[in-house]
Scaffold this motif. Structure first.
Motif, PDB file in Angstrom:
ATOM      1  N   GLY A 104      -5.661 -12.203   1.549  1.00  0.00           N
ATOM      2  CA  GLY A 104      -4.631 -13.192   1.302  1.00  0.00           C
ATOM      3  C   GLY A 104      -5.145 -14.585   1.616  1.00  0.00           C
ATOM      4  N   MET A 122      -7.549  -6.423   1.848  1.00  0.00           N
ATOM      5  CA  MET A 122      -6.962  -5.309   1.124  1.00  0.00           C
ATOM      6  C   MET A 122      -8.005  -4.776   0.164  1.00  0.00           C
ATOM      7  SD  MET A 122      -3.948  -6.054  -1.630  1.00  0.00           S
ATOM      8  CE  MET A 122      -2.903  -6.011  -0.215  1.00  0.00           C
ATOM      9  N   VAL A 170       1.702  -8.092  -4.107  1.00  0.00           N
ATOM     10  CA  VAL A 170       1.686  -8.223  -2.638  1.00  0.00           C
ATOM     11  C   VAL A 170       2.466  -9.421  -2.125  1.00  0.00           C
ATOM     12  CG1 VAL A 170      -0.496  -6.990  -2.433  1.00  0.00           C
ATOM     13  CG2 VAL A 170      -0.520  -9.471  -2.556  1.00  0.00           C
ATOM     14  N   PRO A 190      -4.968  -1.661   3.520  1.00  0.00           N
ATOM     15  CA  PRO A 190      -4.011  -1.360   2.457  1.00  0.00           C
ATOM     16  C   PRO A 190      -4.786  -1.243   1.141  1.00  0.00           C
ATOM     17  CG  PRO A 190      -3.388  -3.366   3.653  1.00  0.00           C
ATOM     18  CD  PRO A 190      -4.722  -2.947   4.150  1.00  0.00           C
ATOM     19  N   ILE A 194      -4.569  -0.867  -3.138  1.00  0.00           N
ATOM     20  CA  ILE A 194      -3.870  -0.903  -4.416  1.00  0.00           C
ATOM     21  C   ILE A 194      -4.800  -0.262  -5.438  1.00  0.00           C
ATOM     22  CG2 ILE A 194      -2.958  -2.355  -6.268  1.00  0.00           C
ATOM     23  CD1 ILE A 194      -2.223  -4.427  -4.164  1.00  0.00           C
ATOM     24  N   ARG A 203      -1.270   2.394  -3.208  1.00  0.00           N
ATOM     25  CA  ARG A 203      -0.124   1.882  -3.957  1.00  0.00           C
ATOM     26  C   ARG A 203      -0.583   1.761  -5.402  1.00  0.00           C
ATOM     27  NH1 ARG A 203       3.094  -3.746  -2.739  1.00  0.00           N
ATOM     28  NH2 ARG A 203       4.538  -3.587  -4.485  1.00  0.00           N
TER      29      ARG A 203
END
Length: 187
Positions: A82, A89, A108, A141, A143, A179
């Protein structure tokens, strides 16, 4: 004999008609980082096959050919973070997917930036070109691009630039708690 050694000694090799340079992988030939990846897969119940890539397999087309698959079945793992929070991530995408940073930001709720090679290695313990989809020492995390979920198996790096593993996509997705999202900017 450890279960890792047993699995490695029961190596599923490449067909000699596909790539003549393929050879059986023995435990003593596998770097420690790859052993950690294999142990992580085994602890997670992820069945896999491990192959050594020939030296000429440097791009998605030749890697896919060496594995007897299509480039869309090659999984790339990319670390983003981020811009504001700096939280890392892991993004899993097909080799043929254009990862859309705008799509990721919508998923996100924060603008993400791709991290450089040194930062990837610092965060994950692996250089970007070797990055497996599951990390032995870190829990990030994840994705995963929805196009990968429709494939029965994907091919991913195993922690070394010359070793690749095939894993069942549905089991991988469940074990890593990915995810699933649409991240392709070209669609």
């Amino acid at each position: 004999m450890t279960s890792t050694q047993s699995v490695l000694n029961n190596f599923i090799g490449m067909d000699a008609t596909q790539v003549s340079a393929a050879a059986e992988v023995k435990l003593e030939e596998v770097p420690v980082a790859v052993r950690r990846v294999i142990d992580t897969a085994m602890r997670g119940g992820i069945p896999y096959s491990l192959r050594r890539l020939p030296a000429e397999a440097v791009d998605p087309q030749t890697i896919a050919a060496a594995c007897g698959t299509e480039p869309s079945a090659l999984l790339r793992a990319i670390v983003f973070r981020g811009k504001t929070t700096k939280k890392p991530m892991l993004v899993l995408a097909s080799a043929t997917t254009n990862v859309g940073e705008r799509a990721l930001a919508q998923i996100v709720g924060e603008v993400l930036e791709r991290v450089d090679a040194a930062t990837t290695e610092r965060i994950t313990g692996f250089p970007p070109e070797c990055l497996p989809p599951f990390l032995p020492t870190h829990r990030l995390p994840i994705i995963m691009d929805e196009t990968l979920v429709n494939l029965g198996r994907v091919w991913c790096m195993a922690g070394s630039p010359d070793l690749i593993m095939s894993v069942p996509t549905k089991i991988l997705t469940r074990v890593i708690a990915a995810r699933i999202a649409r991240i392709d900017s070209s669609r």
